[in-house]
Design an enzyme around this catalytic site. Structure first.
Site, PDB file in Angstrom:
ATOM      1  N   CYS A 133       0.837  -1.207   0.000  1.00  0.00           N
ATOM      2  CA  CYS A 133       0.000   0.000   0.000  1.00  0.00           C
ATOM      3  C   CYS A 133       0.868   1.251   0.000  1.00  0.00           C
ATOM      4  O   CYS A 133       1.457   1.611   1.029  1.00  0.00           O
ATOM      5  CB  CYS A 133      -0.915  -0.018   1.224  1.00  0.00           C
ATOM      6  N   CYS A 136      -0.438   4.130   2.217  1.00  0.00           N
ATOM      7  CA  CYS A 136      -0.211   3.904   3.652  1.00  0.00           C
ATOM      8  C   CYS A 136       1.251   4.110   4.030  1.00  0.00           C
ATOM      9  O   CYS A 136       1.548   4.688   5.066  1.00  0.00           O
ATOM     10  CB  CYS A 136      -0.563   2.469   4.065  1.00  0.00           C
ATOM     11  N   ASP A 137       2.159   3.596   3.231  1.00  0.00           N
ATOM     12  CA  ASP A 137       3.552   3.457   3.692  1.00  0.00           C
ATOM     13  C   ASP A 137       4.578   4.283   2.923  1.00  0.00           C
ATOM     14  O   ASP A 137       5.739   4.330   3.340  1.00  0.00           O
ATOM     15  CB  ASP A 137       3.964   1.969   3.616  1.00  0.00           C
TER      16      ASP A 137
END
Ligand code: NAP
Length: 309
Positions: A133, A136-137
């Site tokens: 992701c 997200c990261d």
């Protein structure tokens, strides 16, 4: 036998939020989870983009707080695997190995899972350099190198997105031609920070606590490249497709490419059956959209039970 007002299958953010809303509406609610609560988000070390998340919040911490909220509203939880469902009719039947559960409405929140490459080191370093992701990261890889695996729309779009953070993004694709749409390809080819590594597969992801190396194999020449991170760590973002977890519902609810079709009220093709989160056809699969879906599904389940809709 007990009949629930709402049975929710899946206990990721979508299922848990549906539980909070249904419980708060005083509906007799059951959440059925296969393993532990959480869904994909528990793989994320730090969740920065969920509104209201605390500094350093992990996916697990956020999910644990959601679980506590469901308990506060009297939602029952059960760990078992549903193996068959009867969704037509007023009473829905969910069959597990250990028995049957009946409910007047069902919310499907079984989620999706990223496809794995299956190479050594992949699972070991999830959340420690291996990610599925970018939203997200990506921010954790500020000024570092990132290897993106895959050649589809997701891989190439996310590679472009990751150039916001990374010093350099290498896209490793198993063929010499991308699957991604031409317009997306053009953007990537124009981006100075992106370099393509063609005809290559990942043989191993290496590290020492965090990912610091990747071993690639050129499929045409057989050449092995044992790449070490220039800094202490590097990112490996894997986008080789997703699989919705919908086998149970095949031939029962309308689907598109394996994902469940809903309207904006989260209604599926069957009255009294709703779907929420990553399992449904949608564009943005994030915790924030999953929780929104869960809330909407529960509110419309309540209206369905009251005979309003
Ligand atoms: P995808 O289209 O299935 O592409 C997966 C990519 O991963 C392919 O390039 C494939 O290689 C590669 N791959 C598969 N298994 C692999 C393995 N074991 N090792 C290495 N590489 C592997 O998946 P996606 O990119 O996630 O897209 C999913 C769907 O969503 C598609 O229909 C896509 O069009 C759509 N989507 C659309 C947009 C958009 O319109 N903006 C954005 C994202 C996704 P091969 O090419 O060799 O098969």
């Amino acid at each position: 036998m007990e009949v629930y007002d709402v049975a929710i299958i899946g206990s990721g953010p979508a299922g848990l939020t549906a539980g909070i809303y249904a419980g708060r509406a005083r509906l007799k609610t059951l959440i059925i989870e296969k393993q532990q609560a959480g869904g994909q988000i528990v793989q994320t070390e730090e969740v920065e983009n969920y509104p209201g998340a605390l500094e350093g919040d992990t996916g697990t911490a956020i999910v644990n707080r959601m679980v506590e909220q469901t308990k506060k509203f009297g939602v029952e939880k059960l760990s078992t695997e549903i193996v068959d469902v009867e969704l037509e009719g007023d009473l829905k039947v969910l069959k597990a190995k250990d028995g049957e559960y009946k409910a007047k409405s069902v919310i499907i929140a079984t989620g999706a899972e990223p496809r794995f490459i299956g190479c050594p080191g992949e699972k070991e370093f999830i959340g420690k350099g291996v990610s599925y992701c970018a939203t997200c990261d990506g921010a954790f890889f500020e000024d570092l190198e990132i290897y993106v695996i895959g050649g589809g729309d997701t891989a190439v779009e996310e590679a472009i997105f990751l150039t916001k953070f990374a010093r350099k993004v290498y896209v490793v694709h198993r063929r010499d031609e991308l699957r991604a749409a031409k317009s997306i390809q053009e953007k990537a080819f124009k981006n100075d920070k992106i370099e393509f590594i063609w005809d290559s597969t990942v043989e191993e992801i290496k590290g020492d606590g965090l990912v610091n190396g990747i071993v690639l194999k050129n499929k045409k020449t057989g050449e092995i490249q044992d790449i070490k991170a220039e800094d202490s760590m590097m990112g490996v973002f894997i986008f080789v497709g997703y699989k919705p977890i919908t086998k149970l519902f095949e031939g029962k609810v309308d689907m598109e490419r394996g994902y469940i079709k809903t309207d904006e009220d989260m209604k599926t093709s069957i009255p009294g059956v709703f779907a929420a989160g990553d399992v449904r056809v949608k564009n943005l699969r994030q915790v924030v959209t999953a929780t929104a879906d869960g809330a909407i599904a529960a509110v419309h389940a309540e209206k369905y039970l009251e005979g309003i809709e």
